[in-house]
Scaffold this motif. Structure first.
Motif, PDB file in Angstrom:
ATOM      1  N   VAL A  58      -2.575   0.699   7.787  1.00  0.00           N
ATOM      2  CA  VAL A  58      -1.285   1.293   7.415  1.00  0.00           C
ATOM      3  C   VAL A  58      -0.300   1.254   8.582  1.00  0.00           C
ATOM      4  O   VAL A  58       0.889   1.031   8.380  1.00  0.00           O
ATOM      5  CB  VAL A  58      -1.438   2.705   6.812  1.00  0.00           C
ATOM      6  N   ILE A  59      -0.782   1.424   9.792  1.00  0.00           N
ATOM      7  CA  ILE A  59       0.110   1.327  10.952  1.00  0.00           C
ATOM      8  C   ILE A  59       0.622  -0.102  11.105  1.00  0.00           C
ATOM      9  O   ILE A  59       1.825  -0.323  11.277  1.00  0.00           O
ATOM     10  CB  ILE A  59      -0.604   1.806  12.237  1.00  0.00           C
ATOM     11  N   ALA A  60      -0.276  -1.064  11.010  1.00  0.00           N
ATOM     12  CA  ALA A  60       0.126  -2.464  11.169  1.00  0.00           C
ATOM     13  C   ALA A  60       1.023  -2.950  10.031  1.00  0.00           C
ATOM     14  O   ALA A  60       1.824  -3.856  10.215  1.00  0.00           O
ATOM     15  CB  ALA A  60      -1.116  -3.347  11.263  1.00  0.00           C
ATOM     16  N   SER A  61       0.890  -2.330   8.869  1.00  0.00           N
ATOM     17  CA  SER A  61       1.642  -2.776   7.690  1.00  0.00           C
ATOM     18  C   SER A  61       2.827  -1.877   7.364  1.00  0.00           C
ATOM     19  O   SER A  61       3.457  -2.050   6.315  1.00  0.00           O
ATOM     20  CB  SER A  61       0.701  -2.821   6.485  1.00  0.00           C
ATOM     21  N   TRP A  62       3.113  -0.919   8.213  1.00  0.00           N
ATOM     22  CA  TRP A  62       4.127   0.105   7.922  1.00  0.00           C
ATOM     23  C   TRP A  62       5.443  -0.497   7.439  1.00  0.00           C
ATOM     24  O   TRP A  62       5.976  -0.106   6.410  1.00  0.00           O
ATOM     25  CB  TRP A  62       4.344   0.964   9.158  1.00  0.00           C
ATOM     26  N   ARG A  63       5.973  -1.457   8.183  1.00  0.00           N
ATOM     27  CA  ARG A  63       7.265  -2.061   7.808  1.00  0.00           C
ATOM     28  C   ARG A  63       7.153  -2.883   6.534  1.00  0.00           C
ATOM     29  O   ARG A  63       8.078  -2.897   5.725  1.00  0.00           O
ATOM     30  CB  ARG A  63       7.790  -2.939   8.935  1.00  0.00           C
ATOM     31  N   ASP A  64       6.047  -3.590   6.364  1.00  0.00           N
ATOM     32  CA  ASP A  64       5.859  -4.401   5.165  1.00  0.00           C
ATOM     33  C   ASP A  64       5.743  -3.543   3.913  1.00  0.00           C
ATOM     34  O   ASP A  64       5.984  -4.014   2.807  1.00  0.00           O
ATOM     35  CB  ASP A  64       4.599  -5.264   5.287  1.00  0.00           C
ATOM     36  N   MET A  65       5.353  -2.287   4.093  1.00  0.00           N
ATOM     37  CA  MET A  65       5.120  -1.396   2.962  1.00  0.00           C
ATOM     38  C   MET A  65       6.272  -0.392   2.807  1.00  0.00           C
ATOM     39  O   MET A  65       6.060   0.753   2.439  1.00  0.00           O
ATOM     40  CB  MET A  65       3.787  -0.669   3.148  1.00  0.00           C
ATOM     41  N   ALA A  66       7.473  -0.853   3.031  1.00  0.00           N
ATOM     42  CA  ALA A  66       8.629   0.049   3.043  1.00  0.00           C
ATOM     43  C   ALA A  66       9.267   0.255   1.679  1.00  0.00           C
ATOM     44  O   ALA A  66       9.989   1.231   1.479  1.00  0.00           O
ATOM     45  CB  ALA A  66       9.689  -0.473   4.017  1.00  0.00           C
ATOM     46  N   SER A  67       9.008  -0.638   0.723  1.00  0.00           N
ATOM     47  CA  SER A  67       9.691  -0.496  -0.567  1.00  0.00           C
ATOM     48  C   SER A  67       8.820  -1.026  -1.704  1.00  0.00           C
ATOM     49  O   SER A  67       7.836  -1.728  -1.475  1.00  0.00           O
ATOM     50  CB  SER A  67      11.031  -1.246  -0.544  1.00  0.00           C
ATOM     51  N   GLY A  68       9.230  -0.666  -2.902  1.00  0.00           N
ATOM     52  CA  GLY A  68       8.578  -1.159  -4.106  1.00  0.00           C
ATOM     53  C   GLY A  68       7.138  -0.727  -4.242  1.00  0.00           C
ATOM     54  O   GLY A  68       6.740   0.366  -3.846  1.00  0.00           O
ATOM     55  N   VAL A  69       6.350  -1.622  -4.815  1.00  0.00           N
ATOM     56  CA  VAL A  69       4.942  -1.345  -5.074  1.00  0.00           C
ATOM     57  C   VAL A  69       4.190  -1.082  -3.771  1.00  0.00           C
ATOM     58  O   VAL A  69       3.333  -0.198  -3.709  1.00  0.00           O
ATOM     59  CB  VAL A  69       4.314  -2.520  -5.866  1.00  0.00           C
ATOM     60  N   LEU A  70       4.521  -1.817  -2.726  1.00  0.00           N
ATOM     61  CA  LEU A  70       3.827  -1.604  -1.456  1.00  0.00           C
ATOM     62  C   LEU A  70       4.094  -0.215  -0.888  1.00  0.00           C
ATOM     63  O   LEU A  70       3.223   0.390  -0.273  1.00  0.00           O
ATOM     64  CB  LEU A  70       4.199  -2.689  -0.451  1.00  0.00           C
ATOM     65  N   ARG A  71       5.294   0.301  -1.112  1.00  0.00           N
ATOM     66  CA  ARG A  71       5.588   1.670  -0.660  1.00  0.00           C
ATOM     67  C   ARG A  71       4.705   2.669  -1.410  1.00  0.00           C
ATOM     68  O   ARG A  71       4.197   3.624  -0.824  1.00  0.00           O
ATOM     69  CB  ARG A  71       7.053   2.013  -0.867  1.00  0.00           C
ATOM     70  N   ALA A  72       4.506   2.437  -2.686  1.00  0.00           N
ATOM     71  CA  ALA A  72       3.633   3.321  -3.465  1.00  0.00           C
ATOM     72  C   ALA A  72       2.217   3.308  -2.886  1.00  0.00           C
ATOM     73  O   ALA A  72       1.574   4.361  -2.767  1.00  0.00           O
ATOM     74  CB  ALA A  72       3.627   2.896  -4.931  1.00  0.00           C
ATOM     75  N   TRP A  73       1.745   2.131  -2.507  1.00  0.00           N
ATOM     76  CA  TRP A  73       0.404   2.043  -1.941  1.00  0.00           C
ATOM     77  C   TRP A  73       0.336   2.655  -0.545  1.00  0.00           C
ATOM     78  O   TRP A  73      -0.696   3.216  -0.158  1.00  0.00           O
ATOM     79  CB  TRP A  73      -0.095   0.599  -1.957  1.00  0.00           C
ATOM     80  N   LYS A  74       1.422   2.570   0.198  1.00  0.00           N
ATOM     81  CA  LYS A  74       1.456   3.255   1.495  1.00  0.00           C
ATOM     82  C   LYS A  74       1.315   4.763   1.264  1.00  0.00           C
ATOM     83  O   LYS A  74       0.575   5.440   1.986  1.00  0.00           O
ATOM     84  CB  LYS A  74       2.754   2.941   2.251  1.00  0.00           C
ATOM     85  N   LEU A  75       1.978   5.283   0.243  1.00  0.00           N
ATOM     86  CA  LEU A  75       1.862   6.704  -0.071  1.00  0.00           C
ATOM     87  C   LEU A  75       0.450   7.073  -0.523  1.00  0.00           C
ATOM     88  O   LEU A  75      -0.051   8.149  -0.187  1.00  0.00           O
ATOM     89  CB  LEU A  75       2.898   7.095  -1.126  1.00  0.00           C
ATOM     90  N   VAL A  76      -0.199   6.179  -1.257  1.00  0.00           N
ATOM     91  CA  VAL A  76      -1.592   6.416  -1.651  1.00  0.00           C
ATOM     92  C   VAL A  76      -2.464   6.527  -0.402  1.00  0.00           C
ATOM     93  O   VAL A  76      -3.283   7.444  -0.275  1.00  0.00           O
ATOM     94  CB  VAL A  76      -2.106   5.293  -2.585  1.00  0.00           C
ATOM     95  N   ILE A  77      -2.264   5.616   0.528  1.00  0.00           N
ATOM     96  CA  ILE A  77      -3.060   5.640   1.756  1.00  0.00           C
ATOM     97  C   ILE A  77      -2.766   6.900   2.568  1.00  0.00           C
ATOM     98  O   ILE A  77      -3.685   7.552   3.072  1.00  0.00           O
ATOM     99  CB  ILE A  77      -2.816   4.368   2.589  1.00  0.00           C
ATOM    100  N   LEU A  78      -1.501   7.250   2.678  1.00  0.00           N
ATOM    101  CA  LEU A  78      -1.147   8.463   3.428  1.00  0.00           C
ATOM    102  C   LEU A  78      -1.717   9.714   2.761  1.00  0.00           C
ATOM    103  O   LEU A  78      -2.210  10.615   3.444  1.00  0.00           O
ATOM    104  CB  LEU A  78       0.369   8.571   3.584  1.00  0.00           C
ATOM    105  N   ALA A  79      -1.658   9.775   1.437  1.00  0.00           N
ATOM    106  CA  ALA A  79      -2.238  10.918   0.720  1.00  0.00           C
ATOM    107  C   ALA A  79      -3.759  10.914   0.845  1.00  0.00           C
ATOM    108  O   ALA A  79      -4.393  11.982   0.808  1.00  0.00           O
ATOM    109  CB  ALA A  79      -1.821  10.875  -0.752  1.00  0.00           C
ATOM    110  N   GLY A  80      -4.338   9.736   0.991  1.00  0.00           N
ATOM    111  CA  GLY A  80      -5.784   9.645   1.139  1.00  0.00           C
ATOM    112  C   GLY A  80      -6.298  10.018   2.512  1.00  0.00           C
ATOM    113  O   GLY A  80      -7.489  10.274   2.685  1.00  0.00           O
TER     114      GLY A  80
END
Length: 179
Positions: A58-80
């Motif tokens: 998640v740290i390495a992918s933070w910028r790539d996961m800034a919007s759309g579906v990837l942002r949702a998955w970043k939130l899943v990881i953060l909630a996890g």
């Protein structure tokens, strides 16, 4: 030695493809532990390794996961992350700290069974290609999470875990191969 550019290419490839290997590996170890094929100590080690890899991802992918579906998955990881920490605390409590490890381990198990269901449901509504795979992944997460506590034996517990793992694996493989 790898040149800096080569290391970046390798690291990016691992970031993009690693989850498709790690998700089924993680659920396989959990199911094998339910069947007493893998020790609780080995599951603890796997949990620590997965926790470190998850945070690094998640740290390495933070910028790539800034919007759309990837942002949702970043939130899943953060909630996890709290679910992951609860699992680590549960394993440590098995050593006799007086805290009930069962509740902490359950938070981790059900957190990681159900949080991806939300990610799959969201993804299924946002993409055209593969939407059914994500819907099935969400359904498998929920069905497996319901089956695990209702299981009459360790074998059926492992089946419930496998249902979660298969649904999540199908989703992550589709995402890896399609996008």
């Amino acid at each position: 030695m790898f040149a800096r550019r080569d290391r970046r290419v390798v690291f990016r490839s691992l970031r993009e493809n690693g989850p498709a290997l790690l998700v089924p590996a993680a659920w396989t170890v959990v199911a094998a532990t339910a069947l007493d094929v893998v020790s609780t100590r080995a599951l603890f080690v796997a949990h620590v390794v997965m926790s470190v890899l998850l945070v690094a991802f998640v740290i390495a992918s933070w910028r790539d996961m800034a919007s759309g579906v990837l942002r949702a998955w970043k939130l899943v990881i953060l909630a996890g992350t709290p679910a992951t920490l609860a699992g680590l605390a549960g394993f440590l409590a098995l050593g006799g700290t007086g805290t009930s490890p069962t509740a902490l381990l359950a938070v981790s198990l059900y957190g990681w069974a159900l949080l991806p269901a939300a990610g799959f449901a969201y993804t299924g509504r946002r993409v055209e290609a593969g939407a059914r795979i994500y819907d099935a992944g969400a359904a498998c997460c929920v069905a497996g999470a319901v089956a695990i506590p209702a299981a009459p034996s360790p074998t059926w517990t492992a089946v419930g875990i496998a249902v979660v793992g298969l649904g999540q694996t199908a989703g992550i493989l589709d995402a890896t191969l399609r996008y």
